[in-house]
Scaffold this active site. Sequence first.
Site, PDB file in Angstrom:
ATOM      1  N   CYS A 164       0.795  -1.227   0.000  1.00  0.00           N
ATOM      2  CA  CYS A 164       0.000   0.000   0.000  1.00  0.00           C
ATOM      3  C   CYS A 164       0.827   1.276   0.000  1.00  0.00           C
ATOM      4  O   CYS A 164       1.995   1.299   0.369  1.00  0.00           O
ATOM      5  CB  CYS A 164      -0.903   0.076   1.235  1.00  0.00           C
ATOM      6  SG  CYS A 164      -1.990  -1.298   1.411  1.00  0.00           S
ATOM      7  N   GLY A 191       1.212   0.194  -5.175  1.00  0.00           N
ATOM      8  CA  GLY A 191      -0.011  -0.605  -5.253  1.00  0.00           C
ATOM      9  C   GLY A 191      -0.740  -0.272  -6.532  1.00  0.00           C
ATOM     10  O   GLY A 191      -1.131   0.884  -6.727  1.00  0.00           O
ATOM     11  N   ASN A 249      -1.090   1.445   5.451  1.00  0.00           N
ATOM     12  CA  ASN A 249       0.031   0.783   4.771  1.00  0.00           C
ATOM     13  C   ASN A 249       0.760  -0.045   5.824  1.00  0.00           C
ATOM     14  O   ASN A 249       1.158   0.486   6.857  1.00  0.00           O
ATOM     15  CB  ASN A 249       0.971   1.841   4.163  1.00  0.00           C
ATOM     16  CG  ASN A 249       2.272   1.259   3.633  1.00  0.00           C
ATOM     17  OD1 ASN A 249       3.289   1.948   3.639  1.00  0.00           O
ATOM     18  ND2 ASN A 249       2.281   0.019   3.192  1.00  0.00           N
ATOM     19  N   GLY A 250       0.906  -1.321   5.572  1.00  0.00           N
ATOM     20  CA  GLY A 250       1.580  -2.199   6.533  1.00  0.00           C
ATOM     21  C   GLY A 250       0.805  -3.474   6.739  1.00  0.00           C
ATOM     22  O   GLY A 250      -0.094  -3.797   5.942  1.00  0.00           O
ATOM     23  N   TYR A 294      14.308  -1.335  -3.021  1.00  0.00           N
ATOM     24  CA  TYR A 294      13.353  -1.829  -3.986  1.00  0.00           C
ATOM     25  C   TYR A 294      12.117  -0.955  -4.154  1.00  0.00           C
ATOM     26  O   TYR A 294      11.731  -0.615  -5.268  1.00  0.00           O
ATOM     27  CB  TYR A 294      12.925  -3.229  -3.539  1.00  0.00           C
ATOM     28  CG  TYR A 294      12.139  -4.047  -4.526  1.00  0.00           C
ATOM     29  CD1 TYR A 294      12.736  -5.093  -5.211  1.00  0.00           C
ATOM     30  CD2 TYR A 294      10.797  -3.811  -4.755  1.00  0.00           C
ATOM     31  CE1 TYR A 294      12.016  -5.880  -6.105  1.00  0.00           C
ATOM     32  CE2 TYR A 294      10.072  -4.581  -5.656  1.00  0.00           C
ATOM     33  CZ  TYR A 294      10.686  -5.614  -6.317  1.00  0.00           C
ATOM     34  OH  TYR A 294       9.971  -6.379  -7.198  1.00  0.00           O
TER      35      TYR A 294
END
Lengths: 477, 477, 477, 477
Positions: free
Chosen positions: A15, A41, A115-116, A255
Amino acid sequence: MRVEILHPDTLHEECGVFGILDHPQAVGNTALGLHALQHRGQEAAGIAAVDGAGFTLLKARGLVSEVYNAKTQHTVQGTAAIGHVRYSTAGGNTEANIQPFMVHTQLGQVALAHNGNLTNADALRHTLMAEGQSFQSTSDTEVIVHLLAQSQKPTVQERLVDALGYLKGAYSLVVLTADTLMGVRDPAGVRPLVIGMLDGSYVLASETCALDMLGADFVRDVKPGELVTITEAGLTSQQLPNPEPNRFCVFEYIYFMRPNSRFGGKYVSHVRESIGAELFRESHVPADVVIPVPDSGIHAAVGYAETAGIPFKQGLVRSHYVGRTFIEPTSDTRHAGVRLKLSVNAANVMGRRVVLIDDSIVRGTTMPKIVDMLRRAGALEVHVRISSPPFAHPCFYGIDTPDKSQLTAANHSLEEIRAFTGADSLAYISLDGLYKAVAASARNTPKREFCDACFSGEYPIELTDLNKENQNIKKAS
Amino acid sequence: MRVEILHPDTLHEECGVFGILDHPQAVGNTALGLHALQHRGQEAAGIAAVDGAGFTLLKARGLVSEVYNAKTQHTVQGTAAIGHVRYSTAGGNTEANIQPFMVHTQLGQVALAHNGNLTNADALRHTLMAEGQSFQSTSDTEVIVHLLAQSQKPTVQERLVDALGYLKGAYSLVVLTADTLMGVRDPAGVRPLVIGMLDGSYVLASETCALDMLGADFVRDVKPGELVTITEAGLTSQQLPNPEPNRFCVFEYIYFMRPNSRFGGKYVSHVRESIGAELFRESHVPADVVIPVPDSGIHAAVGYAETAGIPFKQGLVRSHYVGRTFIEPTSDTRHAGVRLKLSVNAANVMGRRVVLIDDSIVRGTTMPKIVDMLRRAGALEVHVRISSPPFAHPCFYGIDTPDKSQLTAANHSLEEIRAFTGADSLAYISLDGLYKAVAASARNTPKREFCDACFSGEYPIELTDLNKENQNIKKAS
Amino acid sequence: MRVEILHPDTLHEECGVFGILDHPQAVGNTALGLHALQHRGQEAAGIAAVDGAGFTLLKARGLVSEVYNAKTQHTVQGTAAIGHVRYSTAGGNTEANIQPFMVHTQLGQVALAHNGNLTNADALRHTLMAEGQSFQSTSDTEVIVHLLAQSQKPTVQERLVDALGYLKGAYSLVVLTADTLMGVRDPAGVRPLVIGMLDGSYVLASETCALDMLGADFVRDVKPGELVTITEAGLTSQQLPNPEPNRFCVFEYIYFMRPNSRFGGKYVSHVRESIGAELFRESHVPADVVIPVPDSGIHAAVGYAETAGIPFKQGLVRSHYVGRTFIEPTSDTRHAGVRLKLSVNAANVMGRRVVLIDDSIVRGTTMPKIVDMLRRAGALEVHVRISSPPFAHPCFYGIDTPDKSQLTAANHSLEEIRAFTGADSLAYISLDGLYKAVAASARNTPKREFCDACFSGEYPIELTDLNKENQNIKKAS
Amino acid sequence: MRVEILHPDTLHEECGVFGILDHPQAVGNTALGLHALQHRGQEAAGIAAVDGAGFTLLKARGLVSEVYNAKTQHTVQGTAAIGHVRYSTAGGNTEANIQPFMVHTQLGQVALAHNGNLTNADALRHTLMAEGQSFQSTSDTEVIVHLLAQSQKPTVQERLVDALGYLKGAYSLVVLTADTLMGVRDPAGVRPLVIGMLDGSYVLASETCALDMLGADFVRDVKPGELVTITEAGLTSQQLPNPEPNRFCVFEYIYFMRPNSRFGGKYVSHVRESIGAELFRESHVPADVVIPVPDSGIHAAVGYAETAGIPFKQGLVRSHYVGRTFIEPTSDTRHAGVRLKLSVNAANVMGRRVVLIDDSIVRGTTMPKIVDMLRRAGALEVHVRISSPPFAHPCFYGIDTPDKSQLTAANHSLEEIRAFTGADSLAYISLDGLYKAVAASARNTPKREFCDACFSGEYPIELTDLNKENQNIKKAS
């Protein structure tokens, strides 16, 4: 035969989040900010907004530009907004999992984006269901919503702190009420969240690239365990009561984050160049040309090439016209799936010894095809260099990783992987080399501030749900 | 200029429901059944199904054939299923209101679909929120879900009975768990629900037309206040503990149900023919031809024409190619919106005295255009006859009615309406005439078994939410 | 506000062509080949195929992957095929202009696809119309079709030669009959066309990148004025009777061809690196970093950086999620159109003196925004270097150029353009420098083999249609 | 299993045409007119328009409301326009066959739309190809275009007359140039074409229902062999030089024309009622109820019921929510394809002797399912009555008929068809009865004015192309 070409061997951040308060173009800027976070995402996107007329919500599968378009834009309006982009795992009723979540509570409507990944969501879920709560999704985020609704504290902010007290795992949240925007990172600070300012209004975003997209100024990172509360009156900050050692995800640098984002005082592209330089120092080899896998290996390749004094060349060209699928003429077409996306530029390869740089090997499905393409284009030697340590352990903190049985590095020796890719040599950056490049100090110091569980298998935050089923996962010391 | 042409002056049933247990084509038959119930809701459709592999859910805006199509059909699979078609009011986050609702509870997953409208949903909602529940939709149906989840009874069936004990208003529900299908009508029985059998499996549906679509046999109506519970072992029945006088919606006979449905021992088309006959007896006029507004006036016109001995003719032709919108050449085009859907057949109109039959006048926007079209085609006289009494009061039991200010009959005398439509004469069926035609007895008898609040203003079920704001609505004796 | 973001300041090649004979996956390989040629035309695509069952044709607006998809692929089938991608100018009945053209003639069906532009099409068109021909499109290609149909020669090949005898201008054509595939370049050889071989079958394509996509081997270029005829029996070659000096479009090397294509014995990326090196030699400036506009400036920037010994850095990051349009929040958003596509990486810009490399400035609408973005990110100086001479003259040989009034270089001095872009300095490669880089010899020699009319205004092929209206265009000596 | 439900056993008129000159809303009115003619062709639609800025053209597959929509309407603009709706046969490059055809000729652009079918198109096509013409479609209409372009007469009108001189077969054409609208019917007048007037501007249309849709006044029919030429100055008329006996298609009255259209001085619904009355006189049977197949049998059923004195009832109810396809749950579902479209109303069928009226039996695939549905709903007897004679011969004049092998009446005796449908009795109207009903005189008189080849096999216009291959088709006397 239908070929999925976008993600042949990639990992997915689950996310990205965004929030803005008190801005006449709150919704449009949220759409722009989410577009800048699209790499976090691509499966679904959503925007919740509020103004005097109340809350509106737009969310659907698709890219931001597909979800928020000329036809739909009028359905979401407000002077404050939060947004979310999501990579969702396949199957089931995933529509219900698209965020932001928006609920009606005793204190009014609340919208929330996450997010997570929580590591005790199942345990909390079962407790809540036993108490008479029902769940409309399978998302761990809905657990937060119910905990917040259940609190009897007088404000949403206090209820949020109450709710967070129950959570274990990784979370960067943005929360919106009729007059307040909140942002918070979990105590270990696994996922990023930054504060910006646009035309005098506060902005929250997963990465600074979203601020740049708006022309907003960068203010600062949200700190681990910090809850920032933004109202018309300004921003106030408080620390959650349960501190943890900092464990920012090092894979974000390698990344996920955009090269032009900065976090923790570092530019992502600089970190990647440093890794490339360190990779050269650790595993150099005589060569004529350094070639990145575009776009993932570009910065490490620049760093490698500069340190090595070997020319950096574009030996693989990326197509700009690749959609999500393409009809292949026949199933025995050699590597067409990869070729639709990447073409070799023989001009820079033929008769050369090539160092090929990429950021990771996950399943290992793409690299052998690229090595083969380079050899067919006349490369004399192909030396693969990877700017991360071997990815051998699943992530439980918000990255969608394949099953361990599919992680090449979890199941094969370095020599087996080299042989499988067909490269003349293969080297990954070492874990210590990674720390040197990212933090300019070795790993095993008290100052260590990263989560590297995907490389080391040392999980810094308790895996409550997983440990119920499986006692074999090593707890980080 | 974009013209909405499908519903120029219509009312909307808010829903239709369907359920089937233990059938290898449970999902496909649910799609077929919902297609047969499409007239009860055209805005959204959904199917929840379950088998050994768990629950799946498909729901979206659109007609059944749009929602359940070649691309989506594989996303919903099971040997038991419930379904829902919906007319949703405009605005807001209506995605969240599409049914079936599907929730995870302590007793496993439960799916639920609702036809009707609760009259104390807001009151219940506020109580539940004060107790720590949050709501993801604005639908009254979610209240039922939360009440069910909160009950501490050991079975879903008992929890459902617990939950229903709190409700006031109209509801025909279908509820599905991993192994049980339930159907229930509110104690007054305002909305229909019937039981059928297909290949030895039980089926529940809002109307018998859905049974006919499948080739299923009609078993019987679900009774007011009856809860039927269907498992592999068969069907069991229980009465809810709080009985009420029967108050089936008489407007279902006049307007909503398909002409080929039967309910309460009556065929809908027969009821409509009887109303037409009674309409002739009450307000006949010398005429040459009886013309229905297609298709709403057909059966009443047949009954009128037969009783009158006047020829029944197709004087208005309906287009089969009308989509949802059409671009009009210019805003001053006369009546194009109506003409796109209806054409006059001058052959049956020119030089004739016309009796024009329709089932209702709601806002009164369409009828003047039709009368004008008939006159322009040469009708000598146009006598409008309406097979319902004047629709002067909003419905709070599951029909989407315009604001009272827009209900022509609430704001104008009969003569004003006649003058506005341009008809030579205008008559509605009387309330007593309606009862004579439908029930073969006058209205004011102890046997009275219908809700006629939209005509009489006498609301048989307490309007809890409304009365909080407004004490002026007359409670039915 | 809707923003077109894909081509803010770009030129458009008008077409790419492909052909293959006698291959079981002729159609699928044509789709793949066209995908590889997508950069030559993004507005429409088409494939004509033939086998024993006759001809089929699929063509529509959209990218190759949109036109040839799972739904449509079955509509075009054959063991021989030609294909076309097209950039079409706006307006009018452009559906009729999508290629391949497919016609029924006395000698059977013929399909034809054209890259280039005829300069006497209008004149031929008027003659043909006076003789009783009618035209269904405004495309110059239809003229070729009519000339071919009118010839009374006994074979399609001879009729094609007949037809070509009338043409002036640029054309690379592929032509397909029931058993023969032909390819031809105009006598000056303005547009490219190459021959390849896949599994023993001949392939024709505008560029070698299409051969690489299939895994086909490169055989050779088609020569200027050469007609190759491919049948089951093999390939035969003939020269058209009217030779001209070679005039291959030099802008193909600078701009249009993919970097990994080779033509005329040269790799495109090598040519671009040489131009970058020459650009440094002509107009170097003290600087800290060389930054390309991605992806157009990459290779020239590599060449510049290597020759200069200045680091090459990715200072602008390109988004992979840019669709065709995006809704902007407000019209006064600064540069959002450019930012949706390009982000500055401040890490490589802040506090540096930047050399910014791009391949052209056409209208000049984008460059000022990029320069401004770099300055806002902290660049100390921005020196713009362009790897083509000033583009000051429209192309009439197959490139869609804006009206001369919109060509910045046609209307402004170098200093005016520099001031407008906001750069500290601006330099284009000189025409002689370009020749040095591309051909290793000066321009004005008898060996000159390129068309450079867009830079020099010297048009090597007669502009018959234009000269009728306008005698002011300078004829090349 | 995907079920095609719209046309289970129907014939297709191949086209409808429309034209209007000198009207500010020419295009919008053409769209409205085509919508009213949608029953004459549902596969594709097109509009060509012209004004001072030139011609524009919009055409595509789909219904009028799909082709001409909010997104596309701006692509076609003008003060004069012609339009076309089409039913196109499957396969091949049918995009090229969508009309109007628009061509560039020596005399400027010409647009043309055609209803009908030429019987010597192939012969003309071969001649034209031998003369050097090429064809871009397989449509017979393109032949007319080429003949028109080849004429050397000084005006488009004279060229059109020239071209028509070559044609055999059925055609109602509308032709548009920059300043002139023309309409013409073939000398036998097989297909309809009428003249109307809207706001002082002339309108041409296949049927009067298109005039009614606009609110235009009916002026008169175009006569067989008449060419009307409309300019700003008004309408002029001329007769083509080669007169033929009148042979209007009688099946237009029975089947194709809308019931509210009038042609030849007759209202279509009146003609159908007369056929129904005659059908009763020819083949009455004791019965309790007359039921039409909706909507095709309605008017004949009304005529039959009135003459018989038997009640007319709606025993089959048509769904308004049937799209083009629907996913069936299982292939062994009984008759679901028909039930999706038609439901039995048992109220009017159970325990009754039913006369079931429809307009035709073509392949015979639907009727057995309807008869079975009626029996299952309790019909005591089912007597099928068909308001056309047996359809035993293919049409070559503009109706898409199945291969003769699929025409039930061509291959089976009356008793075989009755047995196959499962009816208790079956009767068609006789050919003489049909004439009596339509023309009030027997068939074999000098005044006979209809083509009835599909019933009689007597083809009034030479079948040039067919006779080349097949000498067995009987030429009408």
